[in-house]
Design an enzyme around this catalytic site. Sequence first.
Site, PDB file in Angstrom:
ATOM      1  N   SER A  87      -0.889   5.737   2.184  1.00 14.21           N
ATOM      2  CA  SER A  87      -0.749   4.696   1.177  1.00 14.21           C
ATOM      3  C   SER A  87       0.430   4.942   0.271  1.00 14.21           C
ATOM      4  O   SER A  87       0.981   6.042   0.209  1.00 14.21           O
ATOM      5  CB  SER A  87      -2.027   4.586   0.354  1.00 14.21           C
ATOM      6  OG  SER A  87      -1.994   5.570  -0.669  1.00 14.21           O
ATOM      7  N   LYS A  88       0.764   3.885  -0.428  1.00 23.95           N
ATOM      8  CA  LYS A  88       1.877   3.930  -1.358  1.00 23.95           C
ATOM      9  C   LYS A  88       1.663   5.038  -2.382  1.00 23.95           C
ATOM     10  O   LYS A  88       2.601   5.652  -2.863  1.00 23.95           O
ATOM     11  CB  LYS A  88       1.947   2.573  -2.060  1.00 23.95           C
ATOM     12  CG  LYS A  88       3.228   2.322  -2.784  1.00 23.95           C
ATOM     13  CD  LYS A  88       3.213   0.920  -3.345  1.00 23.95           C
ATOM     14  CE  LYS A  88       4.400   0.733  -4.268  1.00 23.95           C
ATOM     15  NZ  LYS A  88       4.427  -0.590  -4.847  1.00 23.95           N
ATOM     16  N   ARG A  89       0.401   5.286  -2.691  1.00 21.74           N
ATOM     17  CA  ARG A  89       0.101   6.317  -3.684  1.00 21.74           C
ATOM     18  C   ARG A  89       0.519   7.711  -3.207  1.00 21.74           C
ATOM     19  O   ARG A  89       0.713   8.607  -4.010  1.00 21.74           O
ATOM     20  CB  ARG A  89      -1.380   6.288  -4.072  1.00 21.74           C
ATOM     21  CG  ARG A  89      -1.596   5.552  -5.379  1.00 21.74           C
ATOM     22  CD  ARG A  89      -3.016   5.108  -5.541  1.00 21.74           C
ATOM     23  NE  ARG A  89      -3.303   3.987  -4.661  1.00 21.74           N
ATOM     24  CZ  ARG A  89      -4.452   3.805  -4.036  1.00 21.74           C
ATOM     25  NH1 ARG A  89      -5.414   4.659  -4.165  1.00 21.74           N
ATOM     26  NH2 ARG A  89      -4.629   2.749  -3.278  1.00 21.74           N
TER      27      ARG A  89
END
Length: 484
Positions: free
Chosen positions: A246-248
């Site tokens: 994920s972007k996180r």
Amino acid sequence: MVRTRFAPSPTGYLHIGGLRTALYAYLFAKKNGGKFILRIEDTDQNREVAGAVDIIISALDKAGIHYDEGPIVGGDYGPYVQSERKEIYLKYAQQLLESGDAYCCFCSKERLAEMHEKGATKYDKHCLHLSKQEVQERIARGEPYVIRQNIPKSGTHTYHDEVFGDVTVDYKDLEDNILIKSDGMPTYNFANVIDDHLMGITHCIRGVEYLMSTPKYNLLYDALGWERPVYIHLQPIMRDSQHKLSKRDGDAGFEDFLRKGFLPHAIVNYIALLGWNPKDNNEKMSMAELTDKFSIEGLQKSSSIFDETKMRWLNSLYVKEMSAEDFHAAALPYYNVYYPNKDIDYKYLSELLQSRVEVLSDIKERAAFLNAFDNFDIELFVNKKWKTTVDMARELIDDCIAATDSENTDNTDLALLTELSGLNTALEQLAERKGLKKGQVLWIYRIALTGAAATPGGGEEMVKLFGKAEALRRLNEVKKILGA
Ligand code: GLU
């Protein structure tokens, strides 16, 4: 004719999973002599980021995924940006209202919140039962409303997905989703159907998160009397067995990997293999080969785990096959940032580094030796394997200087020679004379020139890199440091 699309929302970022969806849609279209379309799904204007469409277009371009129709290039089925198609959706929403497949809903946020607080998991069809007249009056009074899809209360829906086979969903698990919001904008749930149909999309390739909501879309196709596309849902790319990449994680974007020094096609090649099996052992493939081999049958039902080490390996294969000029051009920005204005032959440095970096950003570490001489640590002369000592360095330093001096070639040409035979012979003779192993002499020589335990190449390469005058300056400096 096969027509596929990539339909990103402009969030300012192209996730590696999105890039893979685009790639598969592109490969499938190209393989079948069809068209690949880019459609911007910007109906959720809260999520929109300025310049985001340009980011997507530029990323696809760098990746070599060229769209036939879409923003900027246009096409016969435009506009390709959903916010410019508002009137089109309203027209079909009207048709669904008339047929009873959709209805106006005036429920306030408060009512909906209260409903959920009381444990409701979906909208209770409250407004479905309003009379036609009441609906008309409330609209005329200017009350805000949304348009919802009217999903059957009971029964099941089965459809076929090319990857997952037959998928069955119970209608009671589906909500009467909003099709048109109170601002007149469609939701994804509506716009994807209208656009896929009007744009002539034959194969809908997208993330598995839409697998279970596809029955709702099928109901809309049926209500409008339209043919459904072929569905191909893709498993996500995972960080590990539990979590999606994920972007996180900070580095799930295509541009993040470019910044890390990966080559665009190496990324594309790697992600092509994350979820698709080419059914042979050849993993390194050009875009033409990917297109040739791609097939829906090769798509995997299970998710795949992103392995950056493997992508580095694949990248290194592409780095190795770059021309010397291309590699040098790609390396220059790294030299400019990390090692500017060194008195070295930068072209030759590129020659030394090309086979020693997996991704371009490795240049920072591989060329760190360039800064070592300024903080010379004489303990580096001590090497356990070679049994070398600082005293030995002290004893050899004058001979190292003489050996370097014996290399007669003009200073500026050294890097062009395949071998510095004068230097090599002198160092060999030095070892013999002193009763040392050649490796011992070479260790001391290279440390004396660089002050670094790790260098791309040995003493000979370092002399070529620095030039004779600089090599001599360094050795004389070391002589002073050693107090010899
Ligand atoms: N805009 C949707 C997304 O970004 C696209 C889904 C689709 O391809 O239909 O997830």
